[in-house]
Motif scaffolding. Sequence first.
Motif, PDB file in Angstrom:
ATOM      1  N   GLU A 141       0.832  -1.206   0.000  1.00 11.48           N
ATOM      2  CA  GLU A 141       0.000   0.000   0.000  1.00 11.48           C
ATOM      3  C   GLU A 141       0.864   1.251   0.000  1.00 11.48           C
ATOM      4  N   ARG A 168      -5.434  -1.208 -11.357  1.00 11.13           N
ATOM      5  CA  ARG A 168      -6.385  -2.131 -10.717  1.00 11.13           C
ATOM      6  C   ARG A 168      -6.912  -1.522  -9.426  1.00 11.13           C
ATOM      7  N   ARG A 169      -6.052  -0.895  -8.648  1.00  7.97           N
ATOM      8  CA  ARG A 169      -6.504  -0.270  -7.407  1.00  7.97           C
ATOM      9  C   ARG A 169      -7.499   0.851  -7.701  1.00  7.97           C
ATOM     10  N   GLU A 170      -7.265   1.603  -8.764  1.00  5.07           N
ATOM     11  CA  GLU A 170      -8.182   2.678  -9.118  1.00  5.07           C
ATOM     12  C   GLU A 170      -9.553   2.116  -9.505  1.00  5.07           C
ATOM     13  N   ASP A 222     -10.829  -0.738  -8.475  1.00  5.96           N
ATOM     14  CA  ASP A 222     -11.456  -1.250  -7.253  1.00  5.96           C
ATOM     15  C   ASP A 222     -12.023  -0.115  -6.409  1.00  5.96           C
ATOM     16  N   LEU A 260       2.207   1.774  -3.501  1.00  5.64           N
ATOM     17  CA  LEU A 260       1.173   2.282  -4.404  1.00  5.64           C
ATOM     18  C   LEU A 260       0.862   3.742  -4.111  1.00  5.64           C
TER      19      LEU A 260
END
Length: 208
Positions: free
Chosen positions: A6, A56-58, A60, A9
Amino acid sequence: MPTAREALLNAAHSALAGRPWPAVRMVDVASAASVSRQTLYNEFGGKDGLARALVRREADAYLSGVDRVLGEPAAAAEQLVRLAEWIVAEARSRPLLRALLTGVWSDRLPEPRPAGRSAAGPAVPAQRRADAGHPAPADLVAAVRDRSLAALEQRGGSRAREESAEAGRHCELAVRLALSCLVAGPPEGVGRLVRTALSGPGRRAAGR
C-alpha cells in the motif's frame, strides 16, 4: 499502518501527480515508501507490474465508491442521478479513473501493458490479480449496472426483481450519460440530463 504494498502504491500515485509516468523512477518510489527496491520488485515484478497494480486499485476504488453511493437512501431514479453526478465529479479529479472509464490514455498515465504469459511474475496474490488485466470501459459499465440491480433487489425484494431488466437499462443509461458528459460536456449538467432521460418511457419503474 499501511502495508509495504500500500505504501508503494501511495508513493507511486503521489509521484504520478507531479510528473508523467515515464519519468517516475522505481528507486524514487521505493525511497518515498521507505522500503527497499527489492521489496518493490518482489511485490510488483517491475514498473509495468506497478502500473497494472495502480490501475487495478483505481478500478477497485471506483467500484467501492459506486457501492457507497448506491447504499445511500433514495428513490431509484434519484439514486441514479446521484450516481451519475458522483461518477463525473470523481473522474474529473482522478485522471487514472477518467482513463479507465473512457478508454482514453494520455502519455502521462501508466497505461498498463498486459503481463507476458511466459513471465514468472511475483508470487503476491494481489499482483497476480492486477497482472490479469484491468477492466475495459464496457466491463465497468456492466459492473455498475449489476451493483445497481443488487442494491435495488435488496431494498425491493421480488417486485424489484421483476423490474430488473428495465432497471438495468436505466442504470446503463445513467452511467453512459455520465461518461458522455465527462467526454463532451457540460459535466455540470449531468444530473439534469439523467433526470430528463429517466422521466421518459418506463419512468414508473425508475421512480420507485
